[in-house]
Structure formats: C-alpha cells, structure tokens
Design an enzyme around this catalytic site. Structure first.
Site, PDB file in Angstrom:
ATOM      1  N   THR A 104      29.676  49.879  42.981  1.00 55.51           N
ATOM      2  CA  THR A 104      30.338  49.865  41.671  1.00 55.51           C
ATOM      3  C   THR A 104      29.717  48.820  40.746  1.00 55.51           C
ATOM      4  O   THR A 104      30.407  47.995  40.159  1.00 55.51           O
ATOM      5  CB  THR A 104      31.848  49.619  41.828  1.00 55.51           C
ATOM      6  OG1 THR A 104      32.034  48.385  42.543  1.00 55.51           O
ATOM      7  CG2 THR A 104      32.511  50.732  42.601  1.00 55.51           C
ATOM      8  N   ASP A 151      42.881  33.426  46.693  1.00 55.89           N
ATOM      9  CA  ASP A 151      43.842  34.313  47.362  1.00 55.89           C
ATOM     10  C   ASP A 151      43.256  34.781  48.699  1.00 55.89           C
ATOM     11  O   ASP A 151      43.172  35.984  48.992  1.00 55.89           O
ATOM     12  CB  ASP A 151      44.218  35.495  46.464  1.00 55.89           C
ATOM     13  CG  ASP A 151      43.033  36.308  46.000  1.00 55.89           C
ATOM     14  OD1 ASP A 151      41.896  35.786  46.056  1.00 55.89           O
ATOM     15  OD2 ASP A 151      43.226  37.469  45.583  1.00 55.89           O
ATOM     16  N   GLU A 159      32.021  39.502  38.682  1.00 53.05           N
ATOM     17  CA  GLU A 159      31.390  40.085  39.869  1.00 53.05           C
ATOM     18  C   GLU A 159      30.239  41.017  39.474  1.00 53.05           C
ATOM     19  O   GLU A 159      29.221  41.083  40.158  1.00 53.05           O
ATOM     20  CB  GLU A 159      32.427  40.851  40.695  1.00 53.05           C
ATOM     21  CG  GLU A 159      31.872  41.425  41.977  1.00 53.05           C
ATOM     22  CD  GLU A 159      32.974  41.956  42.871  1.00 53.05           C
ATOM     23  OE1 GLU A 159      33.542  41.163  43.644  1.00 53.05           O
ATOM     24  OE2 GLU A 159      33.285  43.159  42.784  1.00 53.05           O
TER      25      GLU A 159
HETATM   26  C1  LIG Z   1      39.688  44.753  45.045  1.00 49.05           C
HETATM   27  C2  LIG Z   1      39.515  44.208  43.675  1.00 49.05           C
HETATM   28  O1  LIG Z   1      40.205  44.589  42.754  1.00 49.05           O
HETATM   29  N1  LIG Z   1      38.554  43.298  43.532  1.00 49.05           N
HETATM   30  C3  LIG Z   1      38.168  42.687  42.259  1.00 49.05           C
HETATM   31  C4  LIG Z   1      39.248  41.769  41.841  1.00 49.05           C
HETATM   32  O2  LIG Z   1      39.346  40.812  42.853  1.00 49.05           O
HETATM   33  P1  LIG Z   1      40.665  40.058  43.148  1.00 49.05           P
HETATM   34  O3  LIG Z   1      41.836  40.982  43.095  1.00 49.05           O
HETATM   35  O4  LIG Z   1      40.453  39.338  44.406  1.00 49.05           O
HETATM   36  O5  LIG Z   1      40.713  39.058  41.903  1.00 49.05           O
HETATM   37  P2  LIG Z   1      41.745  37.868  41.837  1.00 49.05           P
HETATM   38  O6  LIG Z   1      43.022  38.357  41.294  1.00 49.05           O
HETATM   39  O7  LIG Z   1      41.776  37.174  43.159  1.00 49.05           O
HETATM   40  O8  LIG Z   1      41.049  36.882  40.773  1.00 49.05           O
HETATM   41  C5  LIG Z   1      39.919  36.129  41.129  1.00 49.05           C
HETATM   42  C6  LIG Z   1      40.245  34.635  41.261  1.00 49.05           C
HETATM   43  O9  LIG Z   1      40.481  34.073  39.977  1.00 49.05           O
HETATM   44  C7  LIG Z   1      41.460  33.040  40.073  1.00 49.05           C
HETATM   45  N2  LIG Z   1      42.653  33.418  39.293  1.00 49.05           N
HETATM   46  C8  LIG Z   1      42.791  34.674  38.778  1.00 49.05           C
HETATM   47  C9  LIG Z   1      43.892  34.998  37.989  1.00 49.05           C
HETATM   48  C10 LIG Z   1      44.884  34.017  37.748  1.00 49.05           C
HETATM   49  O10 LIG Z   1      45.898  34.230  37.070  1.00 49.05           O
HETATM   50  N3  LIG Z   1      44.722  32.784  38.309  1.00 49.05           N
HETATM   51  C11 LIG Z   1      43.631  32.456  39.071  1.00 49.05           C
HETATM   52  O11 LIG Z   1      43.529  31.333  39.553  1.00 49.05           O
HETATM   53  C12 LIG Z   1      41.786  32.885  41.557  1.00 49.05           C
HETATM   54  O12 LIG Z   1      40.924  31.938  42.133  1.00 49.05           O
HETATM   55  C13 LIG Z   1      41.489  34.277  42.066  1.00 49.05           C
HETATM   56  O13 LIG Z   1      41.295  34.292  43.461  1.00 49.05           O
HETATM   57  O14 LIG Z   1      38.897  41.186  40.608  1.00 49.05           O
HETATM   58  C14 LIG Z   1      37.749  40.354  40.648  1.00 49.05           C
HETATM   59  C15 LIG Z   1      37.674  39.815  39.249  1.00 49.05           C
HETATM   60  O15 LIG Z   1      36.537  39.633  38.671  1.00 49.05           O
HETATM   61  C16 LIG Z   1      36.537  41.139  41.147  1.00 49.05           C
HETATM   62  O16 LIG Z   1      36.099  42.033  40.177  1.00 49.05           O
HETATM   63  C17 LIG Z   1      36.898  41.905  42.423  1.00 49.05           C
HETATM   64  O17 LIG Z   1      35.900  42.793  42.804  1.00 49.05           O
HETATM   65 MN   LIG Z   2      40.832  37.530  45.048  1.00 51.14          MN
END
Ligand SMILES: CC(=O)N[C@H]1[C@@H](OP(=O)(O)OP(=O)(O)OC[C@H]2O[C@@H](n3ccc(=O)[nH]c3=O)[C@H](O)[C@@H]2O)O[C@H](CO)[C@H](O)[C@@H]1O
Ligand SMILES: [Mn+2]
Length: 269
Positions: free
Chosen positions: A162, A130, A220
């Site tokens: 965190t 994303d 993370e």
């Molecule tokens: C601001 C914030 O909240 N940041 C946290 C959140 O990041 P993010 O909100 O950036 O996590 P995210 O929703 O992007 O998930 C991480 C990655 O997993 C993959 N993905 C995830 C879900 C899905 O249904 N399909 C899929 O493909 C995808 O590559 C995605 O970019 O969560 C992460 C999960 O560990 C980390 O903890 C980050 O610190």
């Molecule tokens: Mn992300």
C-alpha cells in the site's frame, strides 16, 4: 515458504537464530541508544506499559535514553528504571487530527536529531507508543539505517503493497519499484541517518500539505518512499512488529514487539 535472511542488496534480515547476542552485546558495550516515542492526548494511556515493557526487554544492560514527547508532561508516571537509563520528557503540541500528531513526529525528529541527540546517543530507535515489548529486542537491531517489514505484508506480492500511488504526492512510488512494505511503528539508525530520513520525509509532508494532499498512510508512506531510494542497511523481520490478530503467526517464533489493541474511534477523538 522460505523466509529470507538477506535482501537483494545484501542487508541482513533479522530473525531469531541469525545472530549471536553475546558477540553483539560485547561489540556494543559502550553504545548509547535512544528510544523516541510520542504519547499525545489519549495515547498517554499507552506510555507506562510501553516503558515498563521496554525496561524488561529493550536493550537490557545497555545505556538507554527515552525521548518521550507529550502534551501532558505532568501526567507522566515514571517506570522503575535500570541504572544508566534516562527518561527525558518533552512538551509537544497536541494536533487535532490523529494524522497530524503521527506526522508531527517527523518534524520533531528533524530538530532533535540535529540539535540534541548527536551529543547524547549513537543510535536512535523510533516507535509507536500503542505497543508493548513482549520478548528480547536488543543491539541486534542497531545499524546505520534500519526498518521493519510490515507484518501484514511479509508474504505479499509487491503489487499489493500500500505505497502511495498518486504521482501528485511526494511519497509516490511507481509500480515495479520498492522491495518491502515497511511499517512506521519501528525504525531507526545512526542519529545522522535519522536526521537525513526525517528531513526528507518532513519536506515531503510539507510539500504535500501545500497542495492540500496527504499521503495514503501519512508519514509511513513518506518513510517507504525514502527507503526505496535509500536502502536500509538492516531489515527487521515481523518478529519485531507483530499483531496477534494477523494470520501466519505460526511463522513468527518470537513475537518481540506487539500492537496493543485499541478502539480507533475512541482513542483518536
Ligand atoms: C493498521 C493501520 O491503520 N496502520 C496505520 C496506522 O497505524 P496506527 O493505528 O498504529 O497509528 P497510531 O494511531 O498508533 O498513531 C501513530 C502514533 O502516533 C502517536 N499518536 C497518534 C495519535 C494521537 O492522538 N496521539 C499520539 O501520541 C502515537 O505514538 C501512536 O502510536 O496509522 C499510521 C499513521 O501514520 C500508519 O499509517 C499505519 O500504517
Ligand atoms: Mn500504532
């Protein structure tokens, strides 16, 4: 506010102006680079913009293999790719909880960095999907073990990081330990280093699951724990992970890799 270019263990922190890309491009003229990304369930929507922006800004002129993991291999739209660039599509199970999808990446990494990647690439870069590349991201980010400072914490006191603070979790980091808060949306290194890293993180995730706990920021948290005790040899400044909603953007001259804004509830369910 002075922005550091060296960690206390003398690893470079990469900012624009700290390197000469022509020298580095020459050094890496036969280096093979992998980019690992998950695009599962609704996150498939981010894949094409991610790959198209990578073709524009990521390792331009070098050998790149994209390792894409998805539950929707048939729906993947391939970008126009430069010569020498390879797109590998791999099936992966779609976990129900977004936290499990995100953590599943560590398990897959333990397999691929052991079995496939050692023959195919020299360095691996792991990223969230994303995101879009918005400016140059090249061989200056390659190193044995490389992590990126979380853009929300680059000016923070250590006490505000965190990290996982519950001793019962394998991701636990005691107060007073740790140098930076790293973000799991971009890290990398030599294939064997990412094998060691993913093995350690995956082991921690499994042990926590047995006790019915999940680290505060999933993989993370485990990544941060690993990097406290296995120092990265190179650290990327927030130029390499930015989100335009964050404060202090005026300190970040090049915004090279940007978060795509998403509706968390909608995209994760
Ligand atoms: C601001 C914030 O909240 N940041 C946290 C959140 O990041 P993010 O909100 O950036 O996590 P995210 O929703 O992007 O998930 C991480 C990655 O997993 C993959 N993905 C995830 C879900 C899905 O249904 N399909 C899929 O493909 C995808 O590559 C995605 O970019 O969560 C992460 C999960 O560990 C980390 O903890 C980050 O610190
Ligand atoms: Mn992300």
């Amino acid at each position: 506010m002075a922005l550091n270019v060296l960690t206390p263990w003398l690893a470079p922190i990469i900012w624009d102006g700290t390197y000469d890309i022509d020298i580095l491009d020459n050094q890496h003229n036969s280096t093979r680079i992998g980019l690992f990304v998950f695009a599962v369930k609704k996150y498939i929507r981010f894949l094409l913009p991610f790959l198209e922006s990578a073709e524009r800004y990521f390792m331009v002129g070098h050998n790149v293999t994209y390792y894409v993991f998805t539950d929707k291999v048939n729906e993947v739209v391939k970008p126009k790719m430069a010569d020498g660039h390879i797109l590998q599509l791999h099936d992966v199970v779609a976990d129900q909880r977004w936290q499990d999808v995100s953590m599943r990446r560590m398990e897959i990494l333990t397999v691929f960095t052991k079995e496939h990647m050692p023959n195919e690439i020299d360095y691996l870069v792991c990223a969230d999907v994303d995101m879009v590349f918005n400016d140059h991201v090249g061989v200056e980010i390659l190193g044995d073990l490389v992590a990126t400072i979380h853009p929300a914490y680059f000016l923070s006191e250590k006490g505000a990081f965190t990290y996982e603070r519950r001793p019962i979790s394998t991701a636990y980091i005691p107060h007073g330990h740790g140098d930076f808060y790293y973000m799991a949306a971009l890290y990398g290194g030599k294939v064997d280093e990412i094998y060691k890293l993913s093995m350690a993180c995956q082991k921690g995730i499994v042990e926590d699951k047995k006790k019915n706990i999940e680290a505060v920021w999933q993989e993370e948290s485990h990544l941060n724990r690993y990097l406290v005790y296995n120092k990265p040899t190179k650290v990327l400044s927030p130029e390499y992970l930015w989100d335009t909603i964050l404060p202090n953007g005026e300190l970040i001259k090049k915004k090279r890799f940007l978060a795509v804004h998403k509706n968390h509830k909608e995209v994760r369910n």
